[in-house]
Design a protein around this motif. Structure first.
Motif, mmCIF file in Angstrom:
data_model
loop_
_atom_site.group_PDB
_atom_site.id
_atom_site.type_symbol
_atom_site.label_atom_id
_atom_site.label_comp_id
_atom_site.label_asym_id
_atom_site.label_seq_id
_atom_site.Cartn_x
_atom_site.Cartn_y
_atom_site.Cartn_z
ATOM 1 N N UNK A 199 -0.131 1.366 -6.263
ATOM 2 C CA UNK A 199 -1.238 2.129 -6.841
ATOM 3 C C UNK A 199 -2.574 1.511 -6.455
ATOM 4 N N UNK A 200 -2.647 0.188 -6.435
ATOM 5 C CA UNK A 200 -3.883 -0.475 -6.017
ATOM 6 C C UNK A 200 -4.205 -0.148 -4.561
ATOM 7 N N UNK A 201 -3.181 -0.114 -3.716
ATOM 8 C CA UNK A 201 -3.401 0.232 -2.309
ATOM 9 C C UNK A 201 -3.916 1.659 -2.169
ATOM 10 N N UNK A 207 13.138 4.289 -9.162
ATOM 11 C CA UNK A 207 13.110 4.136 -7.708
ATOM 12 C C UNK A 207 12.315 5.235 -7.012
ATOM 13 N N UNK A 208 11.479 5.951 -7.761
ATOM 14 C CA UNK A 208 10.752 7.075 -7.192
ATOM 15 C C UNK A 208 9.502 7.353 -8.019
ATOM 16 N N UNK A 209 8.426 7.701 -7.352
ATOM 17 C CA UNK A 209 7.198 8.095 -8.041
ATOM 18 C C UNK A 209 6.668 9.386 -7.443
ATOM 19 N N UNK A 210 5.896 10.116 -8.247
ATOM 20 C CA UNK A 210 5.237 11.326 -7.761
ATOM 21 C C UNK A 210 3.743 11.199 -8.026
ATOM 22 N N UNK A 211 2.945 11.321 -6.961
ATOM 23 C CA UNK A 211 1.491 11.240 -7.060
ATOM 24 C C UNK A 211 0.872 12.574 -6.641
ATOM 25 N N UNK A 218 -6.861 10.210 -7.198
ATOM 26 C CA UNK A 218 -5.450 9.835 -7.299
ATOM 27 C C UNK A 218 -4.962 9.979 -8.732
ATOM 28 N N UNK A 219 -3.747 10.538 -8.884
ATOM 29 C CA UNK A 219 -3.140 10.660 -10.211
ATOM 30 C C UNK A 219 -1.636 10.444 -10.108
ATOM 31 N N UNK A 220 -1.109 9.533 -10.920
ATOM 32 C CA UNK A 220 0.336 9.315 -10.996
ATOM 33 C C UNK A 220 0.919 10.329 -11.973
ATOM 34 N N UNK A 221 1.826 11.192 -11.474
ATOM 35 C CA UNK A 221 2.399 12.257 -12.295
ATOM 36 C C UNK A 221 3.735 11.883 -12.911
ATOM 37 N N UNK A 276 7.148 9.187 -3.483
ATOM 38 C CA UNK A 276 7.344 7.925 -2.785
ATOM 39 C C UNK A 276 8.642 7.299 -3.258
ATOM 40 N N UNK A 277 9.352 6.665 -2.343
ATOM 41 C CA UNK A 277 10.616 6.013 -2.678
ATOM 42 C C UNK A 277 10.714 4.704 -1.910
ATOM 43 N N UNK A 278 11.301 3.705 -2.559
ATOM 44 C CA UNK A 278 11.442 2.406 -1.925
ATOM 45 C C UNK A 278 11.997 1.381 -2.887
#
Length: 221
Positions: free
Chosen positions: A56-58, A76-80, A68-71, A47-49
């Motif tokens: 994460x709550x959404x 400015x970027x996440x990987x789930x 769900x796991x946040x890796x 995800x980027x934005x």
């Protein structure tokens, strides 16, 4: 004859519908996905934005999401990694029933964009019929038959990605040392640096997936 189709799906008929609606400024890109049965698929999503406040709550509250796991969490970027457990009929039909492979998939706001490799035109038509019968949006934006394609089609590249890669190579962007900059290339092509960077990155990914990877796709394992 294998066929690459560029497709659009309505976000409110697909996984992550509530999350996309709550965060229209964020882009969700599926970088890897496995579909083993009809109960779920397991995507890795980048995800980027501009902001991830409340994301994460959404995702935790989204009825289409489980496990769900946040890796990775960058500025400015996440990987789930997650499981999609509902509203995934279209992808399951393409992958499990028609033997298709999702080459590219990203969603933002009110739609998902997909580039899908179908084994033939009949598989694409069958998917269109399936969506029509089940009142699901299935918009075909473009079709490329791989046989007889020149340059880009056989490697799964869009026209923009193909032109960006060729122009960058011609101008010495990949040389050591570089003979041009991203800024100069973007100005020459009349696009932003961000847009050019995205075309090069996705073009590299398409080339690697089609030309270098010899193991089975995660969708086929």
């Amino acid at each position: 004859m294998s066929t690459i189709a560029e497709l659009e799906l309505a976000a409110n008929e697909f996984a992550l519908a509530e999350t996309l609606a709550s965060h229209p400024e964020i882009e969700f890109e599926v970088v890897r996905m496995a579909a083993h049965d009809r109960d779920h698929v397991m995507p890795y999503i980048r995800v980027s934005g501009a902001t991830f406040e409340g994301l994460t709550d959404s995702l935790d509250g989204d009825p289409s999401v489980d496990e769900l796991r946040l890796l990775d969490d960058l500025e400015d970027e996440r990987l789930y990694r997650m499981h999609w457990v509902s509203d995934i009929q279209t992808v399951l039909h393409m992958v499990l029933d028609q033997g298709a492979t999702v080459v590219e998939m990203h969603g933002r706001g009110d739609r998902w964009f997909l580039r899908v490799l179908f084994p033939d035109r009949e598989a694409l038509s069958a998917t269109h019929d399936f969506c029509t019968e089940n009142d699901l949006t299935f918009t075909i934006r473009n079709i490329h038959d791989l046989q007889g394609s020149v340059g880009r089609g056989e490697f799964g590249l869009t026209r923009e990605q193909y032109e960006a890669l060729v122009r960058a190579a011609e101008r010495g962007y990949f040389d050591v040392p570089r003979e041009t900059t991203m800024s100069d290339l973007a100005a020459e092509m009349g696009v932003s640096q961000q847009a050019l960077s995205e075309r090069l990155r996705r073009g590299h990914k398409a080339l690697i997936n089609s030309a270098l990877r010899v193991e089975k796709s995660p969708l086929e394992q």
